[in-house]
Design a protein around this motif. Structure first.
Motif, mmCIF file in Angstrom:
data_model
loop_
_atom_site.group_PDB
_atom_site.id
_atom_site.type_symbol
_atom_site.label_atom_id
_atom_site.label_comp_id
_atom_site.label_asym_id
_atom_site.label_seq_id
_atom_site.Cartn_x
_atom_site.Cartn_y
_atom_site.Cartn_z
ATOM 1 N N UNK A 1 -62.644 -12.717 -6.280
ATOM 2 C CA UNK A 1 -61.659 -13.412 -7.104
ATOM 3 C C UNK A 1 -62.140 -13.403 -8.558
ATOM 4 N N UNK A 2 -63.410 -13.654 -8.776
ATOM 5 C CA UNK A 2 -63.988 -13.598 -10.123
ATOM 6 C C UNK A 2 -63.999 -12.171 -10.660
ATOM 7 N N UNK B 1 -54.390 -15.261 -3.246
ATOM 8 C CA UNK B 1 -55.177 -16.416 -2.798
ATOM 9 C C UNK B 1 -54.353 -17.325 -1.895
ATOM 10 N N UNK B 2 -53.121 -17.592 -2.283
ATOM 11 C CA UNK B 2 -52.251 -18.490 -1.511
ATOM 12 C C UNK B 2 -51.742 -17.855 -0.220
ATOM 13 N N UNK B 3 -51.885 -16.552 -0.091
ATOM 14 C CA UNK B 3 -51.462 -15.881 1.131
ATOM 15 C C UNK B 3 -49.983 -15.577 1.199
ATOM 16 N N UNK C 1 -59.423 -5.223 -2.354
ATOM 17 C CA UNK C 1 -60.560 -5.991 -1.833
ATOM 18 C C UNK C 1 -60.160 -7.444 -1.586
ATOM 19 N N UNK C 2 -59.457 -8.043 -2.535
ATOM 20 C CA UNK C 2 -59.018 -9.428 -2.330
ATOM 21 C C UNK C 2 -58.101 -9.542 -1.127
ATOM 22 N N UNK C 3 -57.178 -8.588 -0.975
ATOM 23 C CA UNK C 3 -56.258 -8.631 0.156
ATOM 24 C C UNK C 3 -57.013 -8.468 1.468
#
Length: 182
Positions: A86-87, A103-105, A69-71
């Motif tokens: 993220x949380x 997060x930083x990619x 999901x984050x990706x």
């Protein structure tokens, strides 16, 4: 300011309130993408049901779901969903290092094992609109056919959610700090 306002339960007909209630039952509230989707209650209900299966019922571990999901939301630049997940990723037990790299990619560089494989699969699918044979084979070997189907469904679902958030410029709740670099 969002392009269209979120729908409240009172905005809906008595028949359509069932869709609102269904979303609230699983998620605790009907906000963010679902607040917008409820302008089309049947669509919101179906999206909510699909999302509920993928997030709460499919057999992929929660930590791995959150990596996917984050990706996905990182690739789609969906600040609202990325910030929320993220949380949730942290709460699910995703390592701080993995969260930071996504997060930083810079992912999948710096990742290993399942995290690296899931990020690579998600990025190939979203960036190339296809997946290389080595990546696909590694996914099928690791997660099986149902697993790869559910993971691909998870990517597709969150890409759709991201498109709603981005198209309608859904804002983060008041007081929530965005975490996705812009």
């Amino acid at each position: 300011m969002p392009r269209i306002p979120s729908v409240t339960r009172e905005d809906l007909s008595s028949d359509d309130q069932a869709y609102y209630d269904q979303i609230v039952e699983k998620r605790g509230r009907a906000a963010g993408p679902y607040g917008v989707m409820l302008h089309s209650p049947k669509l919101a209900g179906r999206m909510g049901a699909t999302g509920s299966y993928l997030r709460f019922e499919c057999e992929i571990e929660n930590t791995l779901k959150e990596v996917v999901i984050m990706t996905t939301t990182r690739e789609a630049r969906a600040q609202y969903a990325f910030t929320a997940h993220e949380r949730l990723a942290r709460e699910a037990g995703v390592s701080e290092g993995t969260i930071k790299i996504i997060t930083e990619g810079t992912a999948p560089a710096g990742l290993s094992g399942d995290d690296a494989l899931l990020v690579r699969y998600t990025q190939e699918l979203l960036r190339n609109h296809s997946v290389s044979s080595p990546t696909f084979d590694a996914m099928r070997d690791r997660f099986g056919e149902q697993g790869i189907i559910d993971i691909t469904g998870l990517i597709g679902h969150y890409l759709s959610v991201a498109q709603f958030l981005n198209a309608f410029e859904v804002e983060l709740p008041e007081g929530v700090t965005p975490v996705l670099p812009v």
